[in-house]
Design a protein around this motif. Structure first.
Motif, PDB file in Angstrom:
ATOM      1  N   MET A  87       0.820  -1.209   0.000  1.00  0.00           N
ATOM      2  CA  MET A  87       0.000   0.000   0.000  1.00  0.00           C
ATOM      3  C   MET A  87       0.857   1.263   0.000  1.00  0.00           C
ATOM      4  O   MET A  87       0.342   2.365  -0.187  1.00  0.00           O
ATOM      5  CB  MET A  87      -0.941   0.003   1.206  1.00  0.00           C
ATOM      6  N   LEU A  88       2.147   1.088   0.215  1.00  0.00           N
ATOM      7  CA  LEU A  88       3.078   2.215   0.277  1.00  0.00           C
ATOM      8  C   LEU A  88       3.858   2.352  -1.026  1.00  0.00           C
ATOM      9  O   LEU A  88       3.948   1.395  -1.808  1.00  0.00           O
ATOM     10  CB  LEU A  88       4.072   1.993   1.429  1.00  0.00           C
ATOM     11  N   PRO A  89       4.459   3.503  -1.287  1.00  0.00           N
ATOM     12  CA  PRO A  89       5.378   3.622  -2.422  1.00  0.00           C
ATOM     13  C   PRO A  89       6.509   2.613  -2.266  1.00  0.00           C
ATOM     14  O   PRO A  89       6.919   2.280  -1.142  1.00  0.00           O
ATOM     15  CB  PRO A  89       5.885   5.058  -2.323  1.00  0.00           C
ATOM     16  N   GLU A  90       7.027   2.135  -3.388  1.00  0.00           N
ATOM     17  CA  GLU A  90       8.009   1.058  -3.338  1.00  0.00           C
ATOM     18  C   GLU A  90       9.246   1.413  -2.518  1.00  0.00           C
ATOM     19  O   GLU A  90       9.735   0.587  -1.727  1.00  0.00           O
ATOM     20  CB  GLU A  90       8.420   0.662  -4.757  1.00  0.00           C
ATOM     21  N   ASP A  91       9.769   2.615  -2.673  1.00  0.00           N
ATOM     22  CA  ASP A  91      10.981   2.966  -1.935  1.00  0.00           C
ATOM     23  C   ASP A  91      10.737   2.999  -0.430  1.00  0.00           C
ATOM     24  O   ASP A  91      11.579   2.541   0.364  1.00  0.00           O
ATOM     25  CB  ASP A  91      11.539   4.308  -2.419  1.00  0.00           C
ATOM     26  N   LYS A  92       9.571   3.511  -0.021  1.00  0.00           N
ATOM     27  CA  LYS A  92       9.223   3.551   1.395  1.00  0.00           C
ATOM     28  C   LYS A  92       9.073   2.131   1.959  1.00  0.00           C
ATOM     29  O   LYS A  92       9.606   1.815   3.035  1.00  0.00           O
ATOM     30  CB  LYS A  92       7.911   4.322   1.589  1.00  0.00           C
ATOM     31  N   ALA A  93       8.372   1.276   1.215  1.00  0.00           N
ATOM     32  CA  ALA A  93       8.168  -0.098   1.668  1.00  0.00           C
ATOM     33  C   ALA A  93       9.489  -0.851   1.759  1.00  0.00           C
ATOM     34  O   ALA A  93       9.751  -1.561   2.743  1.00  0.00           O
ATOM     35  CB  ALA A  93       7.218  -0.824   0.714  1.00  0.00           C
ATOM     36  N   SER A  94      10.331  -0.689   0.747  1.00  0.00           N
ATOM     37  CA  SER A  94      11.612  -1.395   0.738  1.00  0.00           C
ATOM     38  C   SER A  94      12.489  -0.982   1.906  1.00  0.00           C
ATOM     39  O   SER A  94      13.156  -1.815   2.538  1.00  0.00           O
ATOM     40  CB  SER A  94      12.341  -1.149  -0.587  1.00  0.00           C
ATOM     41  N   ASN A  95      12.498   0.297   2.226  1.00  0.00           N
ATOM     42  CA  ASN A  95      13.299   0.782   3.354  1.00  0.00           C
ATOM     43  C   ASN A  95      12.809   0.200   4.675  1.00  0.00           C
ATOM     44  O   ASN A  95      13.613  -0.154   5.551  1.00  0.00           O
ATOM     45  CB  ASN A  95      13.272   2.312   3.411  1.00  0.00           C
ATOM     46  N   LEU A  96      11.502   0.097   4.823  1.00  0.00           N
ATOM     47  CA  LEU A  96      10.957  -0.483   6.041  1.00  0.00           C
ATOM     48  C   LEU A  96      11.284  -1.971   6.134  1.00  0.00           C
ATOM     49  O   LEU A  96      11.699  -2.466   7.192  1.00  0.00           O
ATOM     50  CB  LEU A  96       9.441  -0.276   6.088  1.00  0.00           C
ATOM     51  N   VAL A  97      11.102  -2.696   5.042  1.00  0.00           N
ATOM     52  CA  VAL A  97      11.377  -4.136   5.033  1.00  0.00           C
ATOM     53  C   VAL A  97      12.836  -4.398   5.400  1.00  0.00           C
ATOM     54  O   VAL A  97      13.151  -5.334   6.146  1.00  0.00           O
ATOM     55  CB  VAL A  97      11.043  -4.738   3.653  1.00  0.00           C
ATOM     56  N   ARG A  98      13.736  -3.568   4.884  1.00  0.00           N
ATOM     57  CA  ARG A  98      15.165  -3.786   5.098  1.00  0.00           C
ATOM     58  C   ARG A  98      15.586  -3.581   6.555  1.00  0.00           C
ATOM     59  O   ARG A  98      16.705  -3.931   6.929  1.00  0.00           O
ATOM     60  CB  ARG A  98      15.979  -2.876   4.180  1.00  0.00           C
ATOM     61  N   ARG A  99      14.700  -3.059   7.376  1.00  0.00           N
ATOM     62  CA  ARG A  99      15.012  -3.010   8.803  1.00  0.00           C
ATOM     63  C   ARG A  99      15.180  -4.421   9.361  1.00  0.00           C
ATOM     64  O   ARG A  99      15.947  -4.645  10.293  1.00  0.00           O
ATOM     65  CB  ARG A  99      13.894  -2.313   9.576  1.00  0.00           C
TER      66      ARG A  99
END
Length: 296
Positions: free
Chosen positions: A252-264
């Motif tokens: 549901m988020l922009p790809e860059d935002k989602a990817s940054n969160l996942v990479r945590r």
């Protein structure tokens, strides 16, 4: 029935097996015109029925499971015939090749997740096709993500977080959810039973898909158990469901935002955190970001 229960995709036939009258041989063989005619004959009434139900757009045909790239000629031959008869019917194949020709008559390229290459995937997607990931007995290393019984449950969920961070991946394939095989192949595993009304059961978790007395991997090929009144879900299955719901949240988020969160939490098949508190805080951050985005 499957569609009414929420199934998104339905496999109509394994074309490579059907062309050889149900043979399960994995090697590629030249398909005669008789083989191809037989496969189309088997497939035609199934396609017709799905068209009548309005479900052809959710149907696909499968084939050439984990085939070597030497099979390319035969893939073109068999899937090409499917596309000539039904251009809109999806073709799906698991192919772990170094190079994927984008003109191959395959709509969905399924690749084992740890071999993902962003540049090859980008070329495939630009050709208007789809990519799915899968896992099975592999990867089997103790430091890699998989869904075996002995692995910490958070790994099951993180496996799908890895997919959540790659927006080009639109599906996940798994070969079986009820492959209940026992040491004695003549007597399949029976209904699971409690021992003396405790939480313990008489279930042997080992899987013997390759033959008697050859344990494979505990939990491989099954996420359900045969209960007295129907299938019983495993805790691993609940974690898979949680992981799929997490994908929906991140998407549901922009790809860059989602990817940054996942990479945590997860950065590669072998680089990930098993910290549940970090997982929960990351999910909350994603939910808050979605809420703010929807509020404008």
């Amino acid at each position: 029935i499957l569609a009414s229960q929420g199934a998104q995709w339905m496999n109509l036939i394994d074309v490579s097996s059907a062309a050889h009258a149900g043979s399960k041989k994995m090697d590629c063989q030249n398909y005669t015109q008789s083989n191809i005619t037989n496969m189309i004959k088997l497939l035609k009434p199934r396609v017709t029925r799905m068209e009548e139900l309005g479900l052809l757009n959710r149907s696909y045909v499968y084939g050439f499971d984990e085939a070597h790239n030497s099979c390319e000629t035969y893939i073109r031959q068999l899937f090409g015939e499917v596309k000539r008869n039904w251009p809109s019917l999806r073709t799906v194949a698991v192919l772990n090749w170094d190079e994927m020709p984008t003109d191959l008559p395959v709509d969905v390229w399924v690749q084992i997740y740890y071999l993902y290459d962003a540049s090859r995937a980008e070329a495939w997607l630009k050709a208007g096709k789809e990519q799915w990931w899968y896992h099975s007995i592999g990867p089997g290393g103790s430091k890699q993500l998989n869904t075996f019984i002995e692995r910490p449950l958070i790994r099951t969920r993180l496996l799908f977080w890895l997919g959540a961070g790659n927006f080009g991946v639109s599906g996940w394939l798994y070969y079986a959810v009820n492959a209940w095989t026992s040491r004695d192949w003549a007597h399949p595993k029976r209904v699971i039973k409690r021992i003396n009304n405790t939480a313990k059961t008489d279930w042997d978790p080992a899987n013997y898909v390759w033959g008697p007395k050859k344990p494979f991997a505990n939990g491989d090929g099954y996420f359900l158990y045969p209960g007295p009144e129907g299938p019983l879900p495993s805790v691993r299955l609940h974690n898979i469901c949680d992981g799929l719901e997490d994908i929906e949240l991140f998407r549901m988020l922009p790809e860059d935002k989602a990817s940054n969160l996942v990479r945590r939490l997860v950065r590669s098949p072998t680089d990930f955190s098993k910290n549940p508190a970090l997982m929960e805080s990351t999910r909350r951050s994603a939910a808050e970001a979605v809420t703010a985005m929807l509020a404008g």
